[in-house]
Design a protein around this motif. Structure first.
Motif, PDB file in Angstrom:
ATOM      1  N   ARG A   1      42.475  38.875  49.500  1.00  0.00           N
ATOM      2  CA  ARG A   1      41.167  39.680  49.971  1.00  0.00           C
ATOM      3  C   ARG A   1      41.298  40.054  51.330  1.00  0.00           C
ATOM      4  NH1 ARG A   1      36.948  39.121  45.155  1.00  0.00           N
ATOM      5  NH2 ARG A   1      36.208  41.194  45.961  1.00  0.00           N
ATOM      6  N   LEU A   2      41.129  41.581  51.420  1.00  0.00           N
ATOM      7  CA  LEU A   2      40.555  41.993  52.758  1.00  0.00           C
ATOM      8  C   LEU A   2      39.036  42.455  52.701  1.00  0.00           C
ATOM      9  CD1 LEU A   2      43.783  44.300  53.483  1.00  0.00           C
ATOM     10  CD2 LEU A   2      43.101  41.759  54.332  1.00  0.00           C
ATOM     11  N   PRO A   3      38.518  42.816  53.695  1.00  0.00           N
ATOM     12  CA  PRO A   3      37.119  43.397  53.635  1.00  0.00           C
ATOM     13  C   PRO A   3      37.063  44.507  52.727  1.00  0.00           C
ATOM     14  CG  PRO A   3      37.491  42.740  55.934  1.00  0.00           C
ATOM     15  CD  PRO A   3      38.758  42.610  55.204  1.00  0.00           C
ATOM     16  N   GLU A   4      36.053  44.474  51.594  1.00  0.00           N
ATOM     17  CA  GLU A   4      35.616  45.635  50.853  1.00  0.00           C
ATOM     18  C   GLU A   4      35.425  46.883  51.423  1.00  0.00           C
ATOM     19  OE1 GLU A   4      33.638  44.955  46.760  1.00  0.00           O
ATOM     20  OE2 GLU A   4      32.184  45.938  48.342  1.00  0.00           O
ATOM     21  N   ARG A   5      36.112  48.121  50.821  1.00  0.00           N
ATOM     22  CA  ARG A   5      35.942  49.368  51.438  1.00  0.00           C
ATOM     23  C   ARG A   5      35.050  50.062  50.344  1.00  0.00           C
ATOM     24  NH1 ARG A   5      41.108  52.246  52.011  1.00  0.00           N
ATOM     25  NH2 ARG A   5      40.942  52.582  49.741  1.00  0.00           N
ATOM     26  N   ARG A   6      34.092  50.971  50.920  1.00  0.00           N
ATOM     27  CA  ARG A   6      33.461  51.806  50.071  1.00  0.00           C
ATOM     28  C   ARG A   6      33.635  53.352  50.099  1.00  0.00           C
ATOM     29  NH1 ARG A   6      29.020  50.167  46.943  1.00  0.00           N
ATOM     30  NH2 ARG A   6      28.673  47.849  47.036  1.00  0.00           N
ATOM     31  N   ASP A   7      33.896  54.130  49.017  1.00  0.00           N
ATOM     32  CA  ASP A   7      33.976  55.555  49.072  1.00  0.00           C
ATOM     33  C   ASP A   7      32.596  56.042  49.757  1.00  0.00           C
ATOM     34  OD1 ASP A   7      36.315  55.445  48.040  1.00  0.00           O
ATOM     35  OD2 ASP A   7      35.778  56.252  46.080  1.00  0.00           O
TER      36      ASP A   7
ATOM     37  N   TRP B   1      35.773  49.339  46.659  1.00  0.00           N
ATOM     38  CA  TRP B   1      37.104  49.007  46.352  1.00  0.00           C
ATOM     39  C   TRP B   1      37.566  47.755  47.191  1.00  0.00           C
ATOM     40  CZ3 TRP B   1      40.808  52.050  43.666  1.00  0.00           C
ATOM     41  CH2 TRP B   1      40.198  53.133  43.342  1.00  0.00           C
ATOM     42  N   THR B   2      38.333  46.863  46.365  1.00  0.00           N
ATOM     43  CA  THR B   2      38.862  45.595  46.816  1.00  0.00           C
ATOM     44  C   THR B   2      40.202  45.842  47.318  1.00  0.00           C
ATOM     45  OG1 THR B   2      37.475  44.521  45.326  1.00  0.00           O
ATOM     46  CG2 THR B   2      39.605  43.323  46.264  1.00  0.00           C
ATOM     47  N   LEU B   3      40.593  45.483  48.571  1.00  0.00           N
ATOM     48  CA  LEU B   3      41.808  45.759  49.266  1.00  0.00           C
ATOM     49  C   LEU B   3      42.373  44.539  49.427  1.00  0.00           C
ATOM     50  CD1 LEU B   3      40.604  47.977  52.200  1.00  0.00           C
ATOM     51  CD2 LEU B   3      41.054  48.628  49.893  1.00  0.00           C
ATOM     52  N   LEU B   4      43.729  44.343  48.777  1.00  0.00           N
ATOM     53  CA  LEU B   4      44.297  42.865  49.105  1.00  0.00           C
ATOM     54  C   LEU B   4      45.829  43.333  49.699  1.00  0.00           C
ATOM     55  CD1 LEU B   4      43.380  43.400  45.611  1.00  0.00           C
ATOM     56  CD2 LEU B   4      43.448  40.940  46.112  1.00  0.00           C
ATOM     57  N   ARG B   5      46.327  42.066  50.324  1.00  0.00           N
ATOM     58  CA  ARG B   5      47.528  42.235  51.217  1.00  0.00           C
ATOM     59  C   ARG B   5      48.367  40.899  50.971  1.00  0.00           C
ATOM     60  NH1 ARG B   5      46.361  43.738  56.313  1.00  0.00           N
ATOM     61  NH2 ARG B   5      46.926  45.967  56.293  1.00  0.00           N
ATOM     62  N   ARG B   6      49.525  41.018  50.984  1.00  0.00           N
ATOM     63  CA  ARG B   6      50.391  39.611  50.900  1.00  0.00           C
ATOM     64  C   ARG B   6      51.645  39.719  51.906  1.00  0.00           C
ATOM     65  NH1 ARG B   6      52.954  35.543  46.447  1.00  0.00           N
ATOM     66  NH2 ARG B   6      54.283  34.408  47.987  1.00  0.00           N
ATOM     67  N   ASP B   7      51.660  39.086  53.066  1.00  0.00           N
ATOM     68  CA  ASP B   7      52.665  39.084  53.906  1.00  0.00           C
ATOM     69  C   ASP B   7      53.938  38.680  53.349  1.00  0.00           C
ATOM     70  OD1 ASP B   7      53.919  38.743  56.215  1.00  0.00           O
ATOM     71  OD2 ASP B   7      53.920  36.437  56.502  1.00  0.00           O
ATOM     72  N   LEU B   8      54.909  39.528  53.649  1.00  0.00           N
ATOM     73  CA  LEU B   8      56.347  39.391  53.037  1.00  0.00           C
ATOM     74  C   LEU B   8      57.443  38.843  54.284  1.00  0.00           C
ATOM     75  CD1 LEU B   8      56.565  42.733  51.123  1.00  0.00           C
ATOM     76  CD2 LEU B   8      56.008  40.476  50.321  1.00  0.00           C
ATOM     77  N   GLY B   9      56.679  38.266  55.277  1.00  0.00           N
ATOM     78  CA  GLY B   9      57.505  37.599  56.175  1.00  0.00           C
ATOM     79  C   GLY B   9      58.052  36.265  55.677  1.00  0.00           C
ATOM     80  N   VAL B  10      57.579  35.979  54.658  1.00  0.00           N
ATOM     81  CA  VAL B  10      58.316  34.489  54.059  1.00  0.00           C
ATOM     82  C   VAL B  10      58.542  34.848  52.802  1.00  0.00           C
ATOM     83  CG1 VAL B  10      56.590  32.967  55.345  1.00  0.00           C
ATOM     84  CG2 VAL B  10      55.817  33.854  53.230  1.00  0.00           C
ATOM     85  N   PRO B  11      59.634  33.951  52.251  1.00  0.00           N
ATOM     86  CA  PRO B  11      60.193  34.476  50.763  1.00  0.00           C
ATOM     87  C   PRO B  11      58.784  34.271  49.943  1.00  0.00           C
ATOM     88  CG  PRO B  11      61.507  32.565  51.948  1.00  0.00           C
ATOM     89  CD  PRO B  11      60.196  32.544  52.664  1.00  0.00           C
ATOM     90  N   VAL B  12      59.144  35.333  48.751  1.00  0.00           N
ATOM     91  CA  VAL B  12      58.452  35.381  47.492  1.00  0.00           C
ATOM     92  C   VAL B  12      58.913  34.458  46.618  1.00  0.00           C
ATOM     93  CG1 VAL B  12      57.154  36.758  46.242  1.00  0.00           C
ATOM     94  CG2 VAL B  12      57.572  37.534  48.354  1.00  0.00           C
ATOM     95  N   PRO B  13      58.061  33.637  45.553  1.00  0.00           N
ATOM     96  CA  PRO B  13      58.796  33.000  44.623  1.00  0.00           C
ATOM     97  C   PRO B  13      59.138  33.762  43.464  1.00  0.00           C
ATOM     98  CG  PRO B  13      56.787  31.949  45.568  1.00  0.00           C
ATOM     99  CD  PRO B  13      57.014  33.238  46.044  1.00  0.00           C
ATOM    100  N   ASP B  14      60.141  33.315  42.887  1.00  0.00           N
ATOM    101  CA  ASP B  14      60.828  34.093  41.777  1.00  0.00           C
ATOM    102  C   ASP B  14      59.556  34.163  40.728  1.00  0.00           C
ATOM    103  OD1 ASP B  14      61.795  34.093  38.794  1.00  0.00           O
ATOM    104  OD2 ASP B  14      63.429  34.498  39.962  1.00  0.00           O
ATOM    105  N   PRO B  15      59.382  35.379  40.024  1.00  0.00           N
ATOM    106  CA  PRO B  15      58.286  35.616  39.170  1.00  0.00           C
ATOM    107  C   PRO B  15      58.307  35.032  37.720  1.00  0.00           C
ATOM    108  CG  PRO B  15      59.555  37.644  39.374  1.00  0.00           C
ATOM    109  CD  PRO B  15      60.207  36.714  40.323  1.00  0.00           C
ATOM    110  N   GLY B  16      59.660  34.357  37.477  1.00  0.00           N
ATOM    111  CA  GLY B  16      59.728  33.657  36.282  1.00  0.00           C
ATOM    112  C   GLY B  16      59.409  34.434  35.164  1.00  0.00           C
TER     113      GLY B  16
END
Length: 285
Positions: free
Chosen positions: A273-279, A129-144
């Motif tokens: 991307r964060l380090p991959e995880r396997r079941d 599994w691929t794990l992903l993360r985004r920091d929300l401490g800064v503004p997120v652009p408008d999705p348009g």
């Protein structure tokens, strides 16, 4: 090991939310339980397992289907040997009522001792599994894009996009209402992106674990007839902005590594991307 009653799920989810933090592993989230709640409160309680010591819950499991249990641990119990051995015994023995005989899998947070012990008990690495993360401490652009928060009166539209996004999905408007009646939905939102004709073309649910804690995307889908137009990126950006408004510190998501399109979409929306995880998988005898 125990199975909570329906009226105890709120306490379990509160504890599970407290375990979510940006410095720790991505693991079972209150939003995962919230998404499962589409099957109703009774079934959610039946699918939940807890491991406790001296009255404190130290681990929580969710039976996400007949052959998979997903685990989360208190931050200071990830390497607790006594707890790990209890969990391994319970998930390995069909008579304990966690997993049946035959081919089964366990989702374990990266770094948990349970992962090491299962490997020494004949369990093997399973699906990545691929794990992903985004920091929300800064503004997120408008999705348009035109984004709409979905309430009960538009639940049928959200359900229709979800069905059209995932092969074999049986999601219905009734299941949306069941999900929205659950305890975790108090910190959740369902969104859609609409195209230039006003048609709902992408959908997402976002789940908060509380102020200053990681929020979860589960699920996110783009209608199969409307792919390739940037709607996935737009709905992911909208999800991040919604979680930011809910007070989340970051947005996290997990997707099978084989789903390269989803991974590319999340990365295009600024998730790292964060380090991959396997079941861990046990084959049928």
């Amino acid at each position: 090991m125990g199975t909570p009653a329906v009226d105890e799920l709120g306490d379990v989810l509160r504890v599970l939310g407290e375990w979510q933090h940006d410095g720790g592993p991505v693991q079972l989230h209150p939003g995962d339980v919230g998404w499962f709640w589409r099957f109703g409160a009774e079934r959610t309680a039946t699918a939940t397992r807890t491991w406790s010591r001296a009255g404190d819950v130290l681990a929580v499991g969710l039976l996400d289907g007949a052959d998979l249990v997903r685990l989360a641990f208190a931050p200071d119990a990830l390497r607790d040997e006594e707890l790990a051995r209890r969990v391994v015994e319970d998930v390995s023995a069909p008579e304990r009522g966690v997993l049946p005989e035959g081919a089964v899998s366990v989702e374990v947070p990266v770094g948990a001792l349970v992962q090491d012990l299962l490997s020494t008990h004949g369990w093997e690495s399973g699906e990545p599994w691929t794990l992903l993360r985004r920091d929300l401490g800064v503004p997120v652009p408008d999705p348009g894009a035109r984004v709409e928060v979905i309430g009960p009166e538009r639940a049928h539209e959200w359900a229709a996009v979800v069905r059209a996004s995932f092969d074999g999905s049986t999601f219905t408007e009734e299941r949306w209402h069941a999900m929205a009646s659950g305890v975790p939905y108090a910190g959740a939102r369902c969104l859609v992106v609409r195209d230039e004709r006003g048609e709902a073309v992408a959908a997402v649910a976002v789940w908060s674990a509380g102020d200053g804690r990681p929020g979860l995307i589960e699920p996110m889908g783009v209608h199969r007839a409307h792919r390739g137009h940037g709607h996935g990126r737009a709905i992911t950006m909208a999800a991040a902005r919604a979680l930011q408004e809910l007070g989340s510190s970051s947005v996290v998501v997990c997707t099978p590594s084989a789903n390269v399109g989803a991974v590319a979409t999340y990365r295009s929306a600024g998730l790292e991307r964060l380090p991959e995880r396997r079941d861990l998988h046990r084959a049928a005898a």
